[in-house]
Scaffold this active site. Structure first.
Site, PDB file in Angstrom:
ATOM      1  CE1 TYR A  49       3.105  -0.913  -2.929  1.00 54.87           C
ATOM      2  CE2 TYR A  49       3.035  -1.794  -0.694  1.00 54.87           C
ATOM      3  CZ  TYR A  49       2.913  -0.727  -1.577  1.00 54.87           C
ATOM      4  OH  TYR A  49       2.590   0.524  -1.103  1.00 54.87           O
ATOM      5  CG  PHE A  57      12.126  -0.662  -2.824  1.00 54.07           C
ATOM      6  CD1 PHE A  57      10.744  -0.842  -2.823  1.00 54.07           C
ATOM      7  CD2 PHE A  57      12.736  -0.280  -4.015  1.00 54.07           C
ATOM      8  CE1 PHE A  57       9.984  -0.632  -3.971  1.00 54.07           C
ATOM      9  CE2 PHE A  57      11.983  -0.052  -5.175  1.00 54.07           C
ATOM     10  CZ  PHE A  57      10.613  -0.236  -5.144  1.00 54.07           C
ATOM     11  CB  THR A  91       7.317   7.539  -5.838  1.00 52.85           C
ATOM     12  OG1 THR A  91       6.347   7.162  -6.816  1.00 52.85           O
ATOM     13  CG2 THR A  91       7.682   6.352  -4.972  1.00 52.85           C
ATOM     14  NE  ARG A 102       3.367   8.939  -1.759  1.00 57.95           N
ATOM     15  CZ  ARG A 102       3.321   8.112  -2.799  1.00 57.95           C
ATOM     16  NH1 ARG A 102       3.668   8.551  -4.004  1.00 57.95           N
ATOM     17  NH2 ARG A 102       2.930   6.855  -2.649  1.00 57.95           N
ATOM     18  CG  HIS A 115      -1.042   2.304  -2.678  1.00 58.41           C
ATOM     19  ND1 HIS A 115      -0.042   1.923  -3.545  1.00 58.41           N
ATOM     20  CD2 HIS A 115      -2.209   1.884  -3.239  1.00 58.41           C
ATOM     21  CE1 HIS A 115      -0.590   1.275  -4.577  1.00 58.41           C
ATOM     22  NE2 HIS A 115      -1.897   1.239  -4.413  1.00 58.41           N
TER      23      HIS A 115
HETATM   24  O1  YYY Z   1       3.072   4.163  -6.757  1.00 59.61           O
HETATM   25  P1  YYY Z   1       4.029   4.740  -5.755  1.00 59.61           P
HETATM   26  O2  YYY Z   1       3.673   4.392  -4.330  1.00 59.61           O
HETATM   27  O3  YYY Z   1       4.227   6.213  -5.926  1.00 59.61           O
HETATM   28  O4  YYY Z   1       5.472   4.103  -6.051  1.00 59.61           O
HETATM   29  P2  YYY Z   1       5.860   2.617  -6.544  1.00 59.61           P
HETATM   30  O5  YYY Z   1       6.941   2.760  -7.550  1.00 59.61           O
HETATM   31  O6  YYY Z   1       4.650   1.839  -6.928  1.00 59.61           O
HETATM   32  O7  YYY Z   1       6.509   1.979  -5.229  1.00 59.61           O
HETATM   33  C1  YYY Z   1       5.682   1.545  -4.174  1.00 59.61           C
HETATM   34  C2  YYY Z   1       6.288   2.009  -2.875  1.00 59.61           C
HETATM   35  O8  YYY Z   1       7.571   1.424  -2.709  1.00 59.61           O
HETATM   36  C3  YYY Z   1       6.526   3.514  -2.771  1.00 59.61           C
HETATM   37  O9  YYY Z   1       5.368   4.223  -2.382  1.00 59.61           O
HETATM   38  C4  YYY Z   1       7.599   3.584  -1.735  1.00 59.61           C
HETATM   39  C5  YYY Z   1       8.380   2.299  -1.942  1.00 59.61           C
HETATM   40  N1  YYY Z   1       9.637   2.568  -2.662  1.00 59.61           N
HETATM   41  C6  YYY Z   1      10.820   2.586  -1.953  1.00 59.61           C
HETATM   42  O10 YYY Z   1      10.807   2.371  -0.737  1.00 59.61           O
HETATM   43  N2  YYY Z   1      11.998   2.833  -2.610  1.00 59.61           N
HETATM   44  C7  YYY Z   1      12.005   3.083  -3.933  1.00 59.61           C
HETATM   45  N3  YYY Z   1      13.173   3.347  -4.550  1.00 59.61           N
HETATM   46  C8  YYY Z   1      10.807   3.064  -4.677  1.00 59.61           C
HETATM   47  C9  YYY Z   1       9.629   2.805  -4.003  1.00 59.61           C
HETATM   48 MG    MG Z   2       2.674   2.191  -7.230  1.00 61.50          MG
END
Ligand code: YYY
Ligand code: MG
Length: 148
Positions: A49, A57, A91, A102, A115
């Site tokens: 990450y 976060f 996400t 999801r 992921h």
């Molecule tokens: O690729 P994706 O998993 O859909 O989202 P990312 O923007 O790459 O963020 C990775 C991961 O971080 C996400 O699956 C949940 C977490 N996250 C979070 O806890 N709070 C956020 N505001 C954004 C992302």
């Molecule tokens: Mg991502």
């Protein structure tokens, strides 16, 4: 052919969603080219990450990913990066359509079950990180029944 990196996060494992999630990718017609069940440590999760290290976060995200074993996979197929993201859903599960992983199985953004790589370039990097040995080399004999 195009490959993507898919990981079932610790909540997906704990909640017994491994079979269901693998099944969705299999039934679509994508080919499984790598699979491992592992618990990763903090520095590995931080590497995975790395692009998000400045986000508020980030610490919680890393703690979540290292909190239990994950299922790391390589899936292959035409357009698998973008289609994989569609299968996974948005996400934030509150915005994920029903029928997506999801959308069907998650509620909170910080427990969103799975992921998937967001581009061909990040897929290449993530596969290199999680599978330094490379993909498993095999051909699915159903190929002509899936591709024209
Ligand atoms: O690729 P994706 O998993 O859909 O989202 P990312 O923007 O790459 O963020 C990775 C991961 O971080 C996400 O699956 C949940 C977490 N996250 C979070 O806890 N709070 C956020 N505001 C954004 C992302
Ligand atoms: Mg991502």
């Amino acid at each position: 052919m195009e490959q993507t990196f898919i990981m079932i996060k610790p909540d997906g494992v704990q909640r017994g969603l491994v079979g269901e999630i693998i099944s969705r990718f299999e039934k679509k017609g994508f080919y499984l080219k790598g699979l491992k069940f592992i618990t990763v440590d903090q520095s590995f999760a931080e590497k995975h990450y790395a692009d998000l290290s400045a986000k508020p976060f980030f610490t919680g995200l890393v703690e979540y990913i290292i909190s239990g074993p994950v299922v790391a996979m390589i899936w292959e197929g035409k357009g698998v990066v973008a289609t994989g993201r569609t299968i996974i859903g948005a996400t934030n599960p509150a915005a994920s359509a029903p029928g997506t992983i999801r959308g069907d199985f998650a509620i909170d953004i910080g427990r969103n079950v799975i992921h998937g790589s967001d581009s061909v370039e990040s897929a290449r990097k993530e596969i290199a990180l999680w599978f330094p040995e490379g993909p498993v080399n095999w051909q699915n004999s159903l190929h002509p029944w899936i591709y024209e």
